[in-house]
Each structure stands twice: as structure tokens, then as C-alpha cells.
Write a protein that holds these residues in place. Structure first.
Motif, short mmCIF file in Angstrom:
data_model
loop_
_atom_site.label_atom_id
_atom_site.label_comp_id
_atom_site.label_asym_id
_atom_site.label_seq_id
_atom_site.Cartn_x
_atom_site.Cartn_y
_atom_site.Cartn_z
N LEU A 104 0.82 -1.22 0.00
CA LEU A 104 0.00 0.00 0.00
C LEU A 104 0.85 1.26 0.00
O LEU A 104 0.51 2.24 -0.67
CB LEU A 104 -0.94 0.00 1.21
CG LEU A 104 -2.01 -1.09 1.26
CD1 LEU A 104 -2.82 -0.97 2.54
CD2 LEU A 104 -2.92 -1.01 0.05
N ALA A 141 -13.43 3.13 1.06
CA ALA A 141 -12.16 3.85 0.89
C ALA A 141 -11.74 3.88 -0.57
O ALA A 141 -11.29 4.92 -1.08
CB ALA A 141 -11.08 3.21 1.75
N SER A 142 -11.88 2.75 -1.27
CA SER A 142 -11.45 2.69 -2.66
C SER A 142 -12.34 3.54 -3.57
O SER A 142 -11.91 3.97 -4.64
CB SER A 142 -11.45 1.23 -3.15
OG SER A 142 -12.76 0.68 -3.11
N THR A 187 -6.54 -1.88 -4.89
CA THR A 187 -6.17 -2.09 -3.48
C THR A 187 -7.25 -2.84 -2.72
O THR A 187 -6.98 -3.42 -1.66
CB THR A 187 -5.89 -0.75 -2.77
OG1 THR A 187 -7.08 0.06 -2.80
CG2 THR A 187 -4.76 0.01 -3.46
N LEU A 188 -8.45 -2.83 -3.24
CA LEU A 188 -9.56 -3.53 -2.59
C LEU A 188 -9.46 -5.04 -2.75
O LEU A 188 -9.91 -5.79 -1.86
CB LEU A 188 -10.89 -3.02 -3.18
CG LEU A 188 -12.18 -3.71 -2.76
CD1 LEU A 188 -12.38 -3.56 -1.25
CD2 LEU A 188 -13.36 -3.11 -3.52
N ALA A 219 -9.32 2.82 7.68
CA ALA A 219 -9.55 1.38 7.49
C ALA A 219 -8.41 0.57 8.09
O ALA A 219 -8.62 -0.44 8.77
CB ALA A 219 -9.70 1.06 6.01
N CYS A 234 -11.27 -4.60 6.98
CA CYS A 234 -11.18 -5.01 5.57
C CYS A 234 -12.37 -4.50 4.77
O CYS A 234 -12.23 -4.07 3.62
CB CYS A 234 -11.11 -6.53 5.47
SG CYS A 234 -9.56 -7.26 6.04
N TYR A 278 -8.25 -7.53 0.04
CA TYR A 278 -9.09 -7.49 1.24
C TYR A 278 -10.44 -8.20 1.01
O TYR A 278 -11.06 -8.66 1.96
CB TYR A 278 -9.27 -6.04 1.69
CG TYR A 278 -7.95 -5.43 2.11
CD1 TYR A 278 -7.45 -5.64 3.40
CD2 TYR A 278 -7.18 -4.70 1.22
CE1 TYR A 278 -6.22 -5.13 3.78
CE2 TYR A 278 -5.95 -4.17 1.60
CZ TYR A 278 -5.47 -4.39 2.88
OH TYR A 278 -4.25 -3.89 3.23
N PHE A 328 -8.42 5.55 3.82
CA PHE A 328 -7.61 4.33 3.83
C PHE A 328 -6.90 4.16 5.17
O PHE A 328 -6.82 3.05 5.71
CB PHE A 328 -6.57 4.37 2.69
CG PHE A 328 -7.12 3.97 1.35
CD1 PHE A 328 -7.41 2.64 1.07
CD2 PHE A 328 -7.34 4.92 0.37
CE1 PHE A 328 -7.91 2.26 -0.17
CE2 PHE A 328 -7.84 4.55 -0.88
CZ PHE A 328 -8.13 3.23 -1.15
N PHE A 376 -12.37 -0.99 3.23
CA PHE A 376 -11.66 -0.73 1.98
C PHE A 376 -12.63 -0.54 0.82
O PHE A 376 -12.27 0.05 -0.21
CB PHE A 376 -10.67 -1.86 1.67
CG PHE A 376 -9.29 -1.60 2.20
CD1 PHE A 376 -8.27 -1.17 1.36
CD2 PHE A 376 -9.01 -1.75 3.54
CE1 PHE A 376 -7.01 -0.91 1.84
CE2 PHE A 376 -7.74 -1.50 4.05
CZ PHE A 376 -6.74 -1.07 3.19
#
Length: 448
Positions: free
Chosen positions: A42, A105-106, A201-202, A117, A99, A205, A114, A102
Motif C-alpha cells: 500500500l 475507501a477505494s 487495493t480492494l 480502514a 477489511c 481485502y 484508507f 476498503f
């Protein structure tokens, strides 16, 4: 032949280890390792997408280990009032919530979301680690407590490698590095492309949520022994006596204070070296991308795994203080090499440093706890766990130095100085132990 019935002793230990429960417990070590190693992925991704300074990108680790620091005492209180299983279930629930965060967040695509999270995940991991480390040592005969904990800890590098692989194939993409691609775009196109990259990035998770729900269900349906001393159960509703007295004693114990600093710096150094390794490779070889550079983290965790076995072999034959002194000298030299040599051999030096991390946490923990009067051990242990907050401070400090001197590579001097302190601390302990041994031989008394 019928198996011997599992019986809990008055001190909380069992007459034999329940294998299924021990395996389930050990898998938790992999669970928090996955999350920790994904942070290294990350940091690299956020650095480019959000156009962050090295200091700002290191706040990923600050949010993560800051959560550990804040939850250590509450987690120990939950264990004291209930049991290890409840604390583990609580930790898994927080982990799943973190998790899940995310997802928003994404889509919101803000760095702060982020970090929030990651903070939630860290709260869950704080519960898991506070409970699992002690529980692993308790869930069986007392004479094998250290062996059980070492076996459980071997699951950690396995989880670390899994986390890097998830990041490598689900977060990082093929082609040129993200920084190079975005530098060729207009500001508007770069922003849109960055938001698209954040969606990746998701992915790790999503898989982690399914795994964690499965582990949670297994813990809910599996019966676990309490593993709490009888006097602890009797006193669980009473207020812990001499709390302020214990803190006053520990504050006045110079060897304990120095040990706390050593643990703080070790965790910070380990976190920092791993957090900056991918970026170091990208810096020294601009022709590789993030996916290729992540291979160096896989090598680092393999080295860490091998280093644990080498350390166990050495610790069985030599003084732990001597081993830490030698490791610290070698590690300091290697980190100086990492900071000063401007070619890819510096990355391989960082990988070798990971091998030297093998004995550090457990040795510093045990040696520092040994200098404390037994009646203050519980409080001392909780403070030692809290020293993990070094992982929140040292990466940010190295990032700040990097921004100040204009060189991410030179900033590895910060990590080097951490290893230097650890070496000095254990050199003093080694000299003191030798002196005490000599006095003991002369007087015939056993001096601690």
C-alpha cells in the motif's frame, strides 16, 4: 488406546496440547502477518497515486501500529474479564470490519479513509496478537510453552509471503511503474488513472474477508480451554492491586527501561526496512515495475523465515546477549551499505538484514522481562507489547529524514542507528551477566 483426557492445571497450563485448537490458534499468526505485509504494498501504491512525500506515505505504518499501541491494554482487560477465545473473536470481528472499510475507501479515494480502514484492522490485530501470543504458550504442558510459541511464530513469515503475493498479483499491474506511467499523463488523466489503480487495493481485502469469516466460524463452533490460572479466575472481578506501584517500580528499573527502548527501536526498524525495500528497488532500478520489485519482499520474508531457524540453532548453544550483539554489528554494517551504495546490491543487503531479524523480538522480550521482579511481570509484559508502537514512529521518522535530505536511500541511516542501539544495549547486558557470573563463582551464591 484411549487418548489422555485434557486437564487444566491450577496455573492455567494443560496436561497435553489439543492439536486442532493449537492449529487454529497458530493460523492467527499468519492472519496478522498478511495485513502487515500488505502495508508495504500500500505504501508503494499510495506514494504514486496520492503524490505523497516519504513522511506522508509512512503514515500507513503509523496508523497501523498506532492502533496496536492503543488497544494493547483494553485487549488485556478483555482477556482478564472473559477469556482468550472472546478476545480472539473480538479481534477477528474488528479485522473483518477494517477489511470491509476498503470498499468505501477505494470509492472515496481519499488517503484519510484508507488510514482509517487500516486503523480499524490494527485494532483487531491488537486483540489477536495480545491474546494469541500468551494463549499459544499456555495451551499445553508448561515445559513446552516456549516451543509452542516458536512453532506458532513460524506461521508468521508464511502469512507475510502470502500478503506480498496477494499485493503483487492483485494490486500491482503489468507494464511500467505507476510513477512513470502517471508522469506521462495530463493532470486530469493521471487523476482518473490513479482512482482506477486504487480500485485494485480492494482486491486482496475481498479475499481476506472470506478467509476471516471462515476462521471466525471455526472459532465460534470449536470449544477452547480457558487456560487461566485459578487465582486469576477468582480475582477477575477484583481491581488489580498495586497498579501505580508496579508502574513506579518499572519506571525506576533502568534495565527494563533500556529494554523497552530496544524493543521499540527493533519493531520500528523491522517495519521501516520492510516498508522501504520495494521503493528502494524501484529507486535503484527505474526499469522495473512494482510487481517485479515486490519479489524482493518475498525474498526478504523467506530470509526472515530461514533466519528464525538459524537463530533457534544458535540460541540453543550460545548466550542470547552475545548473539544479539553479533547480529547488531552485522546488521548495522549492512544497513550502512544499504544507505551508501548506489546500486542493486544494496537491495540484497536489505534482504540479508531481514535474516538477522529472526531472534530479535522474542529475545528482547524475554531478556527484558527477566530483569523484572516476578510480581510485576504482568504489567511489564503489557508495556512490552505496547512498545510495538515503534512501528508507528520510526518509519515516519525515516520518511521525514528522506524528505529533508532528498534521498530515500540515505535515510536508511535511521534504521542503522536503531540496530546500533540494540547492539550497545545487549553488549552492556553481556558484560553485566559476565560480571555477575564471576561474582557468583567466587561467592558460591546464585546472583540474578
Amino acid at each position: 488406546m484411549a487418548k489422555t483426557k485434557i486437564i487444566q492445571m491450577s496455573d492455567g497450563y494443560l496436561n497435553r496440547t489439543p492439536i486442532l485448537q493449537f492449529i487454529l490458534l497458530s493460523t492467527l499468526f499468519s492472519m496478522w502477518a498478511v495485513a502487515a505485509s500488505l502495508n508495504d504494498i500500500l505504501i508503494t501504491q499510495f506514494k504514486s497515486v496520492f503524490e505523497l512525500s516519504d513522511f506522508a506515505s509512512a503514515l500507513v505504518q503509523s496508523a497501523f501500529y498506532g492502533g496496536y499501541f492503543l488497544v494493547a491494554i483494553p485487549a488485556s482487560m478483555v482477556i482478564k474479564k472473559t477469556n482468550y477465545k472472546i478476545a480472539i473473536i473480538t479481534g477477528l470481528c474488528f479485522y473483518i470490519v477494517g477489511c470491509s472499510l476498503f470498499f468505501p475507501a477505494s470509492h472515496l479515494a481519499t488517503y484519510t479513509m484508507f488510514l482509517f480502514a487500516l486503523f480499524a484492522i490494527a485494532i483487531g490485530l491488537g486483540f489477536l496478537e495480545t491474546a494469541a501470543n500468551t494463549y499459544s504458550s499456555m495451551i499445553g504442558p508448561k515445559q513446552y510453552s516456549t516451543l509452542r510459541l516458536n512453532i506458532s511464530q513460524t506461521f508468521y513469515p508464511v502469512g507475510s509471503i502470502l500478503g506480498i503475493l496477494l499485493g503483487k498479483y492483485l494490486v500491482f499491474q503489468e507494464g511500467e511503474s505507476l510513477h512513470v506511467q502517471m508522469s506521462k499523463m495530463s493532470p486530469a488523466d493521471a487523476q482518473a488513472f490513479g482512482i482506477e489503480m486504487l480500485q485494485h487495493t480492494l482486491e486482496p481485502y475481498k479475499y481476506m474477508i472470506f478467509i476471516l469469516v471462515g476462521v471466525l466460524v471455526l472459532f465460534l463452533v470449536t470449544k477452547f480451554p480457558t487456560c487461566k490460572p485459578e487465582e486469576s479466575i477468582k480475582d477477575s472481578t477484583k481491581r488489580s492491586p498495586n497498579g501505580l506501584k508496579a508502574l513506579k517500580y518499572l519506571a525506576g528499573n533502568k534495565r527494563f527501561r533500556n529494554g523497552i527502548i530496544a524493543q521499540f527501536l527493533y519493531v520500528g526498524m523491522q517495519t521501516t526496512v520492510w516498508a522501504f525495500t520495494i521503493r528502494l528497488a524501484l529507486h535503484l532500478n527505474p526499469n522495473i515495475n512494482e510487481r517485479t520489485a515486490s519479489n524482493f519482499m518475498i525474498y526478504s520474508f523467506i530470509g526472515f523465515f530461514i533466519g528464525k531457524f538459524i537463530a533457534n540453532f544458535l540460541l540453543a548453544r550460545f548466550s542470547s546477549s552475545k548473539i544479539l550483539v553479533v547480529y547488531s554489528v552485522i546488521g548495522s554494517v549492512l544497513l550502512a551499505y544499504v544507505a551508501l551504495v548506489p546500486n542493486m546490491t544494496a537491495v540484497y543487503a536489505a534482504i540479508i538484514v531481514s535474516m538477522l531479524f529472526g531472534p530479535c523480538w522474542a529475545t528482547i522480550f524475554a531478556e527484558t522481562l527477566a530483569v523484572v521482579d516476578k510480581k510485576y511481570t504482568e504489567t511489564a509484559g503489557a508495556i512490552l507489547v505496547m512498545s510495538i508502537v515503534g512501528g508507528a514512529v520510526i518509519p515516519a521518522l525515516q520518511g521525514l529524514v528522506s524528505d529533508s535530505v532528498g534521498s530515500m536511500q540515505y535515510a536508511f541511516v535511521v534504521s542503522m542507528l536503531c540496530f546500533v542501539y540494540i547492539g550497545v544495549h545487549f553488549f552492556k547486558e553481556m558484560k553485566r551477566n559476565a560480571k555477575m557470573k564471576k561474582v557468583s563463582e567466587q561467592t558460591g551464591e546464585n546472583i540474578a
